[in-house]
Design a protein around this motif. Structure first.
Motif, PDB file in Angstrom:
ATOM      1  N   MET A 215       0.835  -1.201   0.000  1.00 38.20           N
ATOM      2  CA  MET A 215       0.000   0.000   0.000  1.00 38.20           C
ATOM      3  C   MET A 215       0.870   1.252   0.000  1.00 38.20           C
TER       4      MET A 215
ATOM      5  N   HIS B  56      -5.387  -8.392  -1.754  1.00 34.87           N
ATOM      6  CA  HIS B  56      -4.955  -7.112  -1.204  1.00 34.87           C
ATOM      7  C   HIS B  56      -4.125  -6.337  -2.226  1.00 34.87           C
TER       8      HIS B  56
ATOM      9  N   ALA C 116      -4.878  -2.638  -3.718  1.00 38.54           N
ATOM     10  CA  ALA C 116      -3.889  -1.557  -3.643  1.00 38.54           C
ATOM     11  C   ALA C 116      -3.655  -0.934  -5.014  1.00 38.54           C
TER      12      ALA C 116
END
Length: 547
Positions: free
Chosen positions: A363, A457, A461
């Protein structure tokens, strides 16, 4: 052409600016023909998976004809495909499918050196007066028969090799089998520009330029000075390598290099929407060179140095220090960041990351100013594989084993299927590198089934970056750290996004800037209060309301 049309055209041409590039190491990505080695048709088969990640482009490490002493980074024919990878027709099919899926394709051009089996070198070494006699870096010995200077090879030992045919030394910054081209010879530059044009005409969207600062050597062949002990580091070569004992003022990074880069950029600009990404291999002044090479509109579009590819973890203070230095030496340049690639240990291992830390770092990558490179398998959370010496392929590792185990641990085959003996990579019972059983739990098919996995994830991101222009290409201000708490703001026009990352295990107290904020990612509660305790490896990415 109206202003809106011009803006749209500029956005298409500048896709690379803030773009996300997925690096493929073709030998280890997907084998399609059962020989234990990945190939172009294997890449084509997996393009839908890559597109599902939301990335803008792929960068494919070398697939050119090669004796494979350095696994494709020793090129013997720049304009053909090595049979182990397929054919030019296979490349065209891969390129066409990638474009249909909206993926750009960048290829890895290795211009500083060739294989010693390249016809150019075969002719050059034949005599001192043939048409290509000056195409490589040749030098007479010193009166005592020793090499002309003290330059060292990154792969160990002197950077000079005696050739009995010419009774001269030739320069090799890497393997003995990788002689350096002589960029002081204009015919060499012309030939390499022809190589670039061949691939641009074929439709590639850009080049990753290997060892971009190694192209030009000091014409006077002056010896490098010693580097003080306190300045030595392992950004370019492992600490056990005496290469780190020199300050490489003359063997690379020469000012004449910029003139060639400007010629290459002029050629690239003849084609719409193409880009160049340079690898800066330099331990002392990598960011300065990045700034020099990306300055203005006539050099390389973007470069990466090794600040976040080295062994020390990207702690908050190191991120701040890196960007402050970048602002000083490259105020109008453009960086491309990576945490892992085919030359370094995977960052999950190198930095000893937990799952939470892995999530925070990707991130952060998507929030930092610059473009981004992801290396195959990092989206799965792959750690470095343990490759025993008897299975080692990398000549670099063989030279410095066991203190440095080489690069094979980050190059082992991609794991696609958890229950398959060879992870869905190959049907061969002898893949070119062993497949790590320890990596099976991170196989693509297993992670796809878990909405909370690191793979998903990564997708979120990358999508966040694309959804917000401020994160992709906006300005970056207010970069500060307080312990392991890193904070900064990204802005583009009226869009303002605040980013906070706790890059440590213990909670960190944080105060938001004044105003109202809408959470985009990370900790979603307590924003109204304006203060919070971010847990270890927690983060907040929030957009100012009303904008």
């Amino acid at each position: 052409m109206n202003d809106q049309t011009k803006t749209q055209a500029q956005a298409r041409n500048d896709w690379w600016k803030g773009g996300v590039i997925y690096q493929i190491y073709p030998r280890s990505f997907q084998d399609s023909d059962g020989d234990g080695i990945g190939d172009l048709n294997g890449i084509t088969r997996r393009l839908d998976y890559i597109a599902s990640l939301g990335v803008d482009a792929i960068w494919i490490s070398p697939f050119f004809t090669s004796p494979m002493k350095d696994f494709g980074y020793d090129v013997s024919d720049y304009c053909d495909i090595d049979p182990m990878f397929g054919t030019l027709g296979d490349f065209d099919a891969m390129l066409a499918k990638a474009h249909r899926l909206g993926l750009k394709v960048m290829i890895d051009l290795v211009l500083s050196h060739t294989s010693d089996e390249h016809p150019w070198f075969q002719e050059s070494r034949a005599s001192r007066d043939n048409p290509k006699s000056e195409w490589y870096v040749w030098s007479d010995p010193k009166p005592d028969g020793t090499p002309p200077n003290n330059w060292l090879s990154i792969f160990g030992g002197p950077a000079w090799q005696w050739d009995a045919r010419r009774q001269q030394y030739y320069l090799h910054n890497f393997l003995v089998a990788q002689p350096d081209l002589n960029f002081h010879c204009e015919e060499v530059q012309d030939a390499l520009l022809d190589v670039a044009r061949f691939w641009l005409d074929r439709g590639v969207d850009g080049f990753r330029l290997d060892t971009i600062n190694f192209y030009v050597h000091d014409k006077e062949l002056r010896s490098n000075p010693a580097l003080p002990l306190e300045e030595r580091n392992d950004r370019t070569a492992p600490q056990v390598n005496p290469y780190n004992h020199q300050n490489h003022l003359y063997s690379k990074s020469q000012p004449e290099n910029i003139a060639f880069l400007e010629r290459l950029r002029a050629l690239t600009d003849e084609y719409e929407g193409r880009t160049m990404l340079g690898e800066v291999g330099e331990s002392q002044r990598g960011l300065e060179i990045l700034g020099e090479y990306t300055r203005g509109e006539h050099r390389v579009h973007m470069c990466y140095a090794f600040e976040f590819l080295e062994n020390r973890r990207a702690i908050a203070s190191w991120v701040v220090e890196t960007f402050e230095k970048l602002g000083e030496v490259a105020p109008d340049g453009w960086a491309c960041w990576a945490f892992s690639n085919h030359d370094v240990r995977r960052h999950a291992t190198r930095w000893d990351l937990s799952d939470a830390a892995n999530r925070a770092y990707v991130m952060l990558m998507m929030a930092m100013r610059g473009s981004a490179c992801l290396y195959q398998g990092e989206e799965l959370g792959l750690h470095e594989a343990d490759v025993p010496y008897e299975a080692l392929q990398d000549p670099y590792g063989k030279e410095f084993w066991p203190e440095f185990k080489g690069r094979d641990g980050c190059r082992t085959p991609m794991v696609w299927q958890a229950q398959d003996e060879f992870a869905g990579f190959t049907t061969s019972d002898s893949p070119w590198l062993p497949i790590s059983p320890a990596q099976a739990e991170w196989a693509v098919d297993r992670l796809e089934e878990d909405p909370g996995s690191l793979l998903h994830h990564y997708r979120r991101a990358v999508a966040l970056r694309h959804d917000h222009p401020a994160l992709a290409r906006g300005d970056q201000d207010g970069l500060t750290c307080d312990g392991e708490l890193l904070t900064f703001t990204r802005t583009d026009g009226e869009e303002e996004i605040f980013c906070a990352f706790n890059l440590g295990d213990t909670a960190a107290h944080m105060t938001l800037p004044e105003g109202s904020w809408t959470p985009l990612a990370g900790v979603m509660s307590d924003l109204e209060a304006g203060v919070m305790d971010l847990p270890g490896w927690g983060y907040v990415i929030a957009k100012r309301e009303g904008e």
